[in-house]
Design a protein around this motif. Structure first.
Motif, PDB file in Angstrom:
ATOM      1  N   MET A  32       0.846  -1.198   0.000  1.00  0.00           N
ATOM      2  CA  MET A  32       0.000   0.000   0.000  1.00  0.00           C
ATOM      3  C   MET A  32       0.883   1.251   0.000  1.00  0.00           C
ATOM      4  SD  MET A  32      -2.963   1.282  -0.080  1.00  0.00           S
ATOM      5  CE  MET A  32      -4.545   1.151   0.724  1.00  0.00           C
ATOM      6  N   THR A  33       1.963   1.235   0.778  1.00  0.00           N
ATOM      7  CA  THR A  33       2.902   2.365   0.792  1.00  0.00           C
ATOM      8  C   THR A  33       3.499   2.567  -0.599  1.00  0.00           C
ATOM      9  OG1 THR A  33       3.434   1.781   3.074  1.00  0.00           O
ATOM     10  CG2 THR A  33       4.919   3.311   1.999  1.00  0.00           C
ATOM     11  N   HIS A  56      -5.209  -4.694   0.933  1.00  0.00           N
ATOM     12  CA  HIS A  56      -4.915  -3.997   2.196  1.00  0.00           C
ATOM     13  C   HIS A  56      -6.097  -3.115   2.608  1.00  0.00           C
ATOM     14  CE1 HIS A  56      -2.157  -2.388   5.254  1.00  0.00           C
ATOM     15  NE2 HIS A  56      -2.778  -1.241   5.078  1.00  0.00           N
ATOM     16  N   HIS A 126      -0.221   6.214  10.749  1.00  0.00           N
ATOM     17  CA  HIS A 126      -0.737   4.869  10.484  1.00  0.00           C
ATOM     18  C   HIS A 126       0.409   3.843  10.475  1.00  0.00           C
ATOM     19  CE1 HIS A 126      -3.304   1.777   8.847  1.00  0.00           C
ATOM     20  NE2 HIS A 126      -2.496   1.614   7.819  1.00  0.00           N
TER      21      HIS A 126
END
Ligand code: HEM
Ligand code: HEM
Length: 164
Positions: A32-33, A56, A126
């Motif tokens: 996701m990053t 995710h 997060h």
């Protein structure tokens, strides 16, 4: 309120389902990053990262919904009486750890949503969930094994077979 001898089949199913989803998020969250960074920089994203990034998103929302359901069940049926072995400080530590787990499992997906739709600084906030959850899960799993195999108070068994 401690009025049950053990966990119901629903609580046990939810515990392990949430655990599997959380481990999935920790192992594959970096996709996701990668996706977020690539979109920001106008770079292409591999299909694997795209699929894992989208997984995710949905697994994170599933965790949020399942943890809320679990809290409702817990409030409805009362907290389970602890196995009552070990000193008082250990029982207090277990309660504190479980409370921290619930808070983190609610705050992390909310911060994830903010990271996704609002951006910084929520992405950094997060991402802090990763080390925090790893430490909590390691302590939690070690404690469960210590109770089961050292104190032999059936703690792990309670999370494997429902109370009759
Ligand atoms: C309990 C549920 C969740 C866990 C355990 C979790 C865990 C993670 C992890 C480990 C990373 C990688 C951090 C890194 O690269 O060091 C990450 C990144 C990310 N997650 Fe989650 N996540 C969860 C829920 C969600 C949800 C529900 C969303 C959005 C709908 C979300 C959106 C994101 C975003 C946007 C990033 C990239 C952050 C950035 O670097 O800007 N996550 N998550
Ligand atoms: C991976 C993520 C995990 C999460 C998020 C998690 C979360 C939790 C939470 C919040 C509770 C408290 C339940 C309640 O009373 O409402 C709990 C209980 C429990 N968990 Fe986990 N857990 C995880 C993994 C594990 C693992 C790997 C084990 C075993 C090695 C385990 C064994 C137990 C046991 C035995 C209990 C019952 C404790 C008692 O009766 O006092 N959990 N877990």
């Amino acid at each position: 309120m401690e009025n049950r001898r053990g966990y119901s089949v629903y609580q046990i199913a939810l515990h392990w389902l949430i655990a599997v989803f959380v481990l999935f998020q920790l192992f594959f969250g970096e996709s996701m990053t990668t996706v977020v960074d690539a979109v920001e920089n106008g770079q292409p994203v591999s299909t694997t990262d795209q699929a894992l990034g989208s997984a995710h998103y949905w697994a994170g929302l599933a965790i949020l919904a399942l943890v809320l359901l679990r809290l409702v069940l817990r409030l409805a049926s009362g907290a389970t009486a602890s196995a009552n072995r070990g000193p008082r400080w250990m029982q207090l530590a277990a309660h504190a750890l479980h409370g921290l787990f619930y808070m983190l499992l609610l705050a992390t997906p909310v911060a994830g949503l903010l990271a996704f739709y609002v951006g910084d600084p929520w992405g950094d906030i997060h991402s802090l969930a990763k080390p925090a959850l790893i430490v909590l899960i390691a302590a939690h799993a070690l404690a469960a094994l210590y109770h089961q195999f050292w104190l032999r108070d059936g703690t792990l068994k309670r999370m494997l077979s429902p109370a009759g």
